[in-house]
Design an enzyme around this catalytic site. Structure first.
Site, mmCIF file in Angstrom:
data_model
loop_
_atom_site.group_PDB
_atom_site.id
_atom_site.type_symbol
_atom_site.label_atom_id
_atom_site.label_comp_id
_atom_site.label_asym_id
_atom_site.label_seq_id
_atom_site.Cartn_x
_atom_site.Cartn_y
_atom_site.Cartn_z
ATOM 1 N N GLU A 1 0.768 -0.624 -0.227
ATOM 2 C CA GLU A 1 -0.239 0.067 -0.215
ATOM 3 C C GLU A 1 1.318 1.117 0.091
ATOM 4 O O GLU A 1 0.869 1.778 0.955
ATOM 5 C CB GLU A 1 -0.680 0.195 1.281
ATOM 6 C CG GLU A 1 -2.140 -1.081 1.447
ATOM 7 C CD GLU A 1 -2.531 -1.251 2.412
ATOM 8 O OE1 GLU A 1 -2.842 -0.081 3.209
ATOM 9 O OE2 GLU A 1 -3.994 -1.684 2.409
ATOM 10 N N GLU B 1 -5.336 -8.742 0.626
ATOM 11 C CA GLU B 1 -5.978 -8.256 2.391
ATOM 12 C C GLU B 1 -7.157 -8.122 1.614
ATOM 13 O O GLU B 1 -7.795 -7.670 1.120
ATOM 14 C CB GLU B 1 -5.559 -6.889 3.356
ATOM 15 C CG GLU B 1 -3.884 -7.076 3.199
ATOM 16 C CD GLU B 1 -3.408 -5.795 3.845
ATOM 17 O OE1 GLU B 1 -4.493 -5.814 4.287
ATOM 18 O OE2 GLU B 1 -2.845 -5.618 4.038
HETATM 19 C C1 PNW Z 1 -4.385 -1.975 5.196
HETATM 20 N N1 PNW Z 1 -7.530 3.601 4.606
HETATM 21 O O1 PNW Z 1 -4.220 -1.029 5.923
HETATM 22 C C2 PNW Z 1 -3.003 -2.436 6.082
HETATM 23 O O2 PNW Z 1 -1.982 -2.812 5.346
HETATM 24 C C3 PNW Z 1 -3.247 -3.453 7.203
HETATM 25 O O3 PNW Z 1 -1.530 -3.175 7.821
HETATM 26 C C4 PNW Z 1 -4.225 -3.039 8.059
HETATM 27 O O4 PNW Z 1 -4.449 -3.864 8.873
HETATM 28 C C5 PNW Z 1 -4.991 -3.193 7.493
HETATM 29 O O5 PNW Z 1 -5.530 -2.822 6.237
HETATM 30 C C6 PNW Z 1 -7.040 -2.526 8.108
HETATM 31 O O6 PNW Z 1 -5.886 -0.784 8.399
HETATM 32 C C7 PNW Z 1 -4.977 0.302 5.705
HETATM 33 O O7 PNW Z 1 -7.571 4.666 5.475
HETATM 34 C C8 PNW Z 1 -5.030 1.871 7.244
HETATM 35 O O8 PNW Z 1 -8.283 3.407 3.833
HETATM 36 C C9 PNW Z 1 -6.235 2.197 5.934
HETATM 37 C C10 PNW Z 1 -7.040 2.710 4.801
HETATM 38 C C11 PNW Z 1 -6.831 1.501 4.107
HETATM 39 C C12 PNW Z 1 -5.788 0.637 4.525
#
Ligand code: PNW
Length: 450
Positions: free
Chosen positions: A171, A356
């Site tokens: 990401e 994921e």
């Molecule tokens: C992902 N958003 O994070 C990460 O790859 C993981 O480590 C995390 O635990 C998981 O998703 C759940 O949050 C994100 O705000 C964090 O759009 C924030 C966002 C998207 C993905």
């Protein structure tokens, strides 16, 4: 509740990988053992006000010490594959040399997984930049891309033959935007110019790292993991429809276009971020757009937007929709829609793995059980969306649940639980939730078919 998989679903295919995912800083703990250096997340989480309740990853799930039991746990779920990340500050010292103890940890872990027939999917960078590199400018500094390639070179020489799928970055959108734009993640900067530069250097680092991986571990599959977002509008003005397009431009095209077309979407800088063009040098885009063996897609929710009256967009929460513990809308249609859209739009779209997908629930252990019905319905509906995309012609080859177990959920700390296995942080006891039992039982049935 059940895990109902229709007879014609792609999930029954033995070559469609079903796995579970984690990331180093979210589960390992042991942040100052065996020569691990501080990362930006150690610094950020130690800064008051940055993480809910002041939680840090100092202990997390104590996976660094409990990894053998955790491998048993993964094997007991019958999953085909496990996605993990390597902590850069654990394996490389300040001078760019290998930290043998850190390398040994991942080598043994990967060997144990392979000994049980579990495919390994390894992300090189899941947000834990060594703090000393941040002190030298972090991802805003072009030199960090070259440091990242040296790290990829070192790790792929040490671990060649033990990894089925290498991902360079997890990401980059979150690293660039939340790290340098919104300040929601480490290192917590708030500048769109920095976010734009950080994205470019992350992508350059990805391209350079890919070259190292190809050199050192030719038999493995190599790719990158991206979070993608579905933007829609409930407004009916032309500027509302444009707002939804701009949302996806900013979340998806900003990253996918340079990787798959070798160019940044100009409208992003012209319409949303006046002047924040990335610092592209001659030859960079050819490095960034090198072919990928696979693309990892992380999908969680959709966002409703409207025009802000100023050529941009604002997020407007829809009423009466189902939401998770994160407040994110449950919207499986968005996953199918995006997959089909990418398939139509990018001629060079590589095979896709959903690296994921999952949700946070307020899960509690009662009489030794966790009945996470909302998560079971969520997984069922998103797996059905993946199956629809496959039937529409998209080459999706696997799906990883986020996450194997409850863990340090970044700015939300331990308050948000994404695991299919519950973790009691006081005792580190793991308790399989109902969702995990259903995954386990489904895979036993699938594997039992001839
Ligand atoms: C992902 N958003 O994070 C990460 O790859 C993981 O480590 C995390 O635990 C998981 O998703 C759940 O949050 C994100 O705000 C964090 O759009 C924030 C966002 C998207 C993905």
């Amino acid at each position: 509740e059940t895990f109902d998989v229709p007879p014609d679903s792609v999930l029954w295919r033995r070559d469609f990988l079903l796995g579970v995912a984690t990331a180093a800083y979210q589960i390992e703990g042991a942040v100052d053992e065996d020569g691990r250096l501080p990362s930006i997340w150690d610094t950020f989480s130690a800064t008051p006000g940055k993480v809910l309740r002041g939680d840090t990853g100092a202990v997390a799930c104590d996976h660094y010490h409990r990894w053998r039991d955790d491998v048993d746990l993964i094997a007991a779920l019958n999953v085909d594959a496990y996605r993990l990340s390597i902590a850069w500050p654990r394996v490389m010292d300040r001078d760019g040399r290998a930290n043998e103890k850190g390398i040994a940890f991942y080598r043994e872990l990967l060997q144990a997984l392979r000994a049980r027939g579990i495919r390994t999917s390894v992300t090189l960078y899941h947000w834990d930049l060594p703090q000393h590199l941040e002190d030298a400018g972090g991802w805003c500094n072009r030199a960090t891309a070259y440091r990242f390639a040296e790290y990829a070179d070192l790790v792929s020489r040490e671990l060649a033959g033990l990894v089925d799928f290498w991902s360079t970055l997890n990401e980059p959108w979150c690293s660039a935007m939340h790290g340098y734009g919104t300040g929601h993640h480490a290192p917590g900067h708030t500048s769109v110019t920095e976010a734009s530069a950080a994205m470019h250097h992350l992508l350059l680092g990805h391209g350079l790292a890919l070259q190292a991986l190809r050199r050192n571990d030719p038999a493995s599959q190599k790719g990158i993991v991206l979070n993608v977002g579905r933007g829609t509008t409930d407004g009916d003005r032309p500027e509302d429809r444009r707002a939804a397009e701009l949302f996806e431009l900013q979340h998806n095209d900003w990253v996918l276009d340079p990787l798959l077309k070798g160019s940044y979407p100009a409208a992003l800088f012209e319409q949303l971020w006046q002047g924040a063009e990335p610092p592209v040098e001659e030859g960079d885009l050819a490095i960034i757009a090198a072919p990928l063996d696979f693309l990892g897609i992380n999908y969680y929710f959709r966002t409703n937007v409207r025009g802000d009256g100023n050529g941009g967009y604002v997020e407007v929460d829809l009423e009466g929709v189902e939401r998770t513990q994160m407040g994110w809308e449950v919207y499986p249609e968005g996953l199918a829609h995006l997959l089909v859209g990418f398939h139509e739009r990018y001629a060079s779209l590589p095979p896709i793995y959903i690296t994921e997908n999952g949700m946070a629930c307020d899960d509690e252990v009662m009489d030794g059980h966790v009945v996470d019905g909302q998560r079971i319905a969520f997984l069922n509906r998103h797996l059905a969306a993946v199956d629809r995309a496959v039937k529409a012609g998209v080459d999706v080859r696997g799906y990883y649940i986020w996450s194997l177990m409850d863990n340090f959920e970044w700015a939300f700390g331990y308050e948000r639980r994404f695991g299919i296995v519950h973790v009691d942080y006081a005792t580190q006891r793991r308790t399989v939730k109902r969702s995990a039992e259903l995954v386990r039982d489904f895979l036993a049935r699938r594997n039992g078919r001839s």
